[in-house]
Write a protein that holds these residues in place. Structure first.
Motif, PDB file in Angstrom:
ATOM      1  N   ALA A 182       0.833  -1.207   0.000  1.00 51.15           N
ATOM      2  CA  ALA A 182       0.000   0.000   0.000  1.00 51.15           C
ATOM      3  C   ALA A 182       0.866   1.255   0.000  1.00 51.15           C
ATOM      4  N   ARG A 183       1.977   1.222   0.700  1.00 54.97           N
ATOM      5  CA  ARG A 183       2.900   2.366   0.718  1.00 54.97           C
ATOM      6  C   ARG A 183       3.423   2.665  -0.698  1.00 54.97           C
ATOM      7  N   VAL A 184       3.722   1.608  -1.451  1.00 55.38           N
ATOM      8  CA  VAL A 184       4.177   1.798  -2.827  1.00 55.38           C
ATOM      9  C   VAL A 184       3.041   2.331  -3.704  1.00 55.38           C
ATOM     10  N   LEU A 185       1.809   1.868  -3.453  1.00 55.49           N
ATOM     11  CA  LEU A 185       0.674   2.359  -4.231  1.00 55.49           C
ATOM     12  C   LEU A 185       0.456   3.850  -4.010  1.00 55.49           C
ATOM     13  N   ILE A 186       0.652   4.319  -2.779  1.00 53.18           N
ATOM     14  CA  ILE A 186       0.538   5.745  -2.468  1.00 53.18           C
ATOM     15  C   ILE A 186       1.619   6.525  -3.219  1.00 53.18           C
ATOM     16  N   GLN A 187       2.804   5.958  -3.294  1.00 53.53           N
ATOM     17  CA  GLN A 187       3.895   6.605  -4.032  1.00 53.53           C
ATOM     18  C   GLN A 187       3.552   6.708  -5.516  1.00 53.53           C
ATOM     19  N   ASP A 188       2.820   5.712  -6.030  1.00 50.41           N
ATOM     20  CA  ASP A 188       2.374   5.657  -7.423  1.00 50.41           C
ATOM     21  C   ASP A 188       3.539   5.766  -8.407  1.00 50.41           C
ATOM     22  N   PRO A 189       4.524   4.864  -8.297  1.00 44.89           N
ATOM     23  CA  PRO A 189       5.659   4.910  -9.208  1.00 44.89           C
ATOM     24  C   PRO A 189       5.336   4.227 -10.537  1.00 44.89           C
ATOM     25  N   GLU A 190       6.177   4.449 -11.528  1.00 43.66           N
ATOM     26  CA  GLU A 190       6.049   3.748 -12.802  1.00 43.66           C
ATOM     27  C   GLU A 190       6.630   2.339 -12.714  1.00 43.66           C
ATOM     28  N   ILE A 191       7.582   2.154 -11.796  1.00 43.25           N
ATOM     29  CA  ILE A 191       8.303   0.884 -11.660  1.00 43.25           C
ATOM     30  C   ILE A 191       8.188   0.409 -10.223  1.00 43.25           C
ATOM     31  N   ILE A 192       7.897  -0.881 -10.046  1.00 44.68           N
ATOM     32  CA  ILE A 192       7.890  -1.489  -8.715  1.00 44.68           C
ATOM     33  C   ILE A 192       8.982  -2.551  -8.660  1.00 44.68           C
ATOM     34  N   LEU A 193       9.874  -2.416  -7.696  1.00 43.41           N
ATOM     35  CA  LEU A 193      10.910  -3.402  -7.420  1.00 43.41           C
ATOM     36  C   LEU A 193      10.529  -4.115  -6.133  1.00 43.41           C
ATOM     37  N   ALA A 194      10.481  -5.430  -6.173  1.00 44.75           N
ATOM     38  CA  ALA A 194      10.059  -6.195  -4.993  1.00 44.75           C
ATOM     39  C   ALA A 194      11.122  -7.236  -4.662  1.00 44.75           C
ATOM     40  N   ASP A 195      11.671  -7.153  -3.447  1.00 46.59           N
ATOM     41  CA  ASP A 195      12.744  -8.041  -3.014  1.00 46.59           C
ATOM     42  C   ASP A 195      12.178  -9.122  -2.105  1.00 46.59           C
ATOM     43  N   GLU A 196      11.983 -10.306  -2.650  1.00 45.86           N
ATOM     44  CA  GLU A 196      11.459 -11.448  -1.897  1.00 45.86           C
ATOM     45  C   GLU A 196      10.208 -11.064  -1.092  1.00 45.86           C
ATOM     46  N   PRO A 197       9.172 -10.530  -1.723  1.00 44.99           N
ATOM     47  CA  PRO A 197       8.009 -10.040  -0.968  1.00 44.99           C
ATOM     48  C   PRO A 197       7.173 -11.141  -0.328  1.00 44.99           C
ATOM     49  N   ILE A 198       7.429 -12.412  -0.661  1.00 45.45           N
ATOM     50  CA  ILE A 198       6.634 -13.493  -0.083  1.00 45.45           C
ATOM     51  C   ILE A 198       7.485 -14.436   0.768  1.00 45.45           C
ATOM     52  N   SER A 199       8.685 -13.991   1.145  1.00 46.63           N
ATOM     53  CA  SER A 199       9.626 -14.894   1.827  1.00 46.63           C
ATOM     54  C   SER A 199       9.129 -15.370   3.183  1.00 46.63           C
ATOM     55  N   SER A 200       8.298 -14.559   3.861  1.00 49.10           N
ATOM     56  CA  SER A 200       7.864 -14.922   5.212  1.00 49.10           C
ATOM     57  C   SER A 200       6.416 -15.414   5.254  1.00 49.10           C
ATOM     58  N   LEU A 201       5.839 -15.693   4.080  1.00 51.47           N
ATOM     59  CA  LEU A 201       4.426 -16.066   4.024  1.00 51.47           C
ATOM     60  C   LEU A 201       4.241 -17.543   3.736  1.00 51.47           C
ATOM     61  N   ASP A 202       3.103 -18.086   4.197  1.00 54.48           N
ATOM     62  CA  ASP A 202       2.791 -19.477   3.890  1.00 54.48           C
ATOM     63  C   ASP A 202       2.339 -19.579   2.432  1.00 54.48           C
ATOM     64  N   PRO A 203       2.230 -20.803   1.890  1.00 56.01           N
ATOM     65  CA  PRO A 203       1.949 -20.955   0.452  1.00 56.01           C
ATOM     66  C   PRO A 203       0.695 -20.234  -0.029  1.00 56.01           C
ATOM     67  N   GLN A 204      -0.408 -20.286   0.734  1.00 56.58           N
ATOM     68  CA  GLN A 204      -1.632 -19.637   0.277  1.00 56.58           C
ATOM     69  C   GLN A 204      -1.500 -18.115   0.297  1.00 56.58           C
ATOM     70  N   LEU A 205      -0.908 -17.579   1.374  1.00 58.24           N
ATOM     71  CA  LEU A 205      -0.705 -16.133   1.440  1.00 58.24           C
ATOM     72  C   LEU A 205       0.280 -15.672   0.365  1.00 58.24           C
ATOM     73  N   SER A 206       1.270 -16.522   0.074  1.00 61.23           N
ATOM     74  CA  SER A 206       2.228 -16.196  -0.987  1.00 61.23           C
ATOM     75  C   SER A 206       1.510 -16.048  -2.318  1.00 61.23           C
ATOM     76  N   ARG A 207       0.608 -16.988  -2.608  1.00 59.37           N
ATOM     77  CA  ARG A 207      -0.138 -16.920  -3.865  1.00 59.37           C
ATOM     78  C   ARG A 207      -1.044 -15.687  -3.881  1.00 59.37           C
ATOM     79  N   ASP A 208      -1.691 -15.405  -2.757  1.00 60.51           N
ATOM     80  CA  ASP A 208      -2.566 -14.231  -2.684  1.00 60.51           C
ATOM     81  C   ASP A 208      -1.770 -12.952  -2.935  1.00 60.51           C
ATOM     82  N   MET A 209      -0.584 -12.863  -2.321  1.00 63.75           N
ATOM     83  CA  MET A 209       0.241 -11.673  -2.459  1.00 63.75           C
ATOM     84  C   MET A 209       0.728 -11.513  -3.900  1.00 63.75           C
ATOM     85  N   MET A 210       1.170 -12.612  -4.515  1.00 65.68           N
ATOM     86  CA  MET A 210       1.641 -12.553  -5.896  1.00 65.68           C
ATOM     87  C   MET A 210       0.501 -12.181  -6.847  1.00 65.68           C
ATOM     88  N   ASP A 211      -0.666 -12.783  -6.621  1.00 68.21           N
ATOM     89  CA  ASP A 211      -1.835 -12.447  -7.452  1.00 68.21           C
ATOM     90  C   ASP A 211      -2.151 -10.960  -7.356  1.00 68.21           C
TER      91      ASP A 211
END
Length: 220
Positions: A159-188
């Motif tokens: 949400a913080r990145v959405l407020i920034q509203d950049p043209e490019i989003i860089l994501a560094d292991e954004p699902i590393s601490s999530l379980d498989p279902q939450l990982s899929r939800d986050m990626m989706d």
């Protein structure tokens, strides 16, 4: 398609270690590109090059056909405001309410007095609410960030990145601490938002499954 990033013979030395060596790549506007590799392979370092935190030791990195190393002052800051980064460590302030952490996406364009005032009387609440609705946790706007689950904190960072509203989003292991279902939800969610808004996404992942299912192509 217009090129967003172009790297030619990029190498980076940190101390006595060569972290990246003779890397060549191109990333076009609107692409979703996955970075794949083992721990220590240089994925996070490459993202730090792309957002301007580091500069190549040798080679040239261009963003929108401009040499990143030659950008100075206001021109550099203007470019960097168009790059939003979701860090693996999230970089949230747990002692603050969610609204303040999301509003951190405005800091690149707010003056210091305005940012300080917002810590007392949160500004842009409608925009914050909208961003939190997009990531599925609108009811958490005034919750203390330390009280959130790991998955909810990931959504606050997005949400913080959405407020920034950049043209490019860089994501560094954004699902590393999530379980498989939450990982899929986050990626989706991340891919849906990028597709809907026409953002360019560069994301580092350990999971080859998610990289293949959610990215247009991979850099190994």
């Amino acid at each position: 398609m217009n090129l967003v990033f172009s790297g030619q013979k990029i190498s980076l030395n940190l101390g006595d270690s060569t972290v990246l060596d003779d890397l060549n790549f191109e990333i076009s506007a609107g692409e979703k590109v996955g970075l794949i590799g083992s721990s220590g392979a240089g994925k996070s370092t490459l993202l730090s090059l792309l957002n301007g935190q580091w500069q190549p030791t040798t080679g040239e990195l261009k963003i929108w056909d401009k040499s990143f190393a030659k950008l100075k002052g206001k021109r550099r800051r203007k470019i960097q405001r168009q790059i939003g980064t979701i860090y693996q460590q999230l970089h949230l302030v747990d002692s603050l309410a969610v609204v303040h952490n999301v509003n951190a996406g405005n800091l690149g364009r707010w003056s210091f007095p305005k940012a300080a005032f917002s810590l007392i009387f949160p500004l842009e609440q409608k925009l914050v609410q909208k961003a939190l609705e997009q990531v599925g946790i609108p009811e958490k706007m005034f919750a203390k960030t330390s009280e959130l689950s790991g998955g909810q904190k990931q959504r606050v960072a997005l949400a913080r990145v959405l407020i920034q509203d950049p043209e490019i989003i860089l994501a560094d292991e954004p699902i590393s601490s999530l379980d498989p279902q939450l990982s899929r939800d986050m990626m989706d969610l991340l891919v849906e938002l990028c597709d809907r808004r026409g953002k360019t996404l560069v994301i580092s992942l350990h999971s080859l499954e998610f990289a293949k299912s959610h990215c247009d192509r991979l850099i190994g």
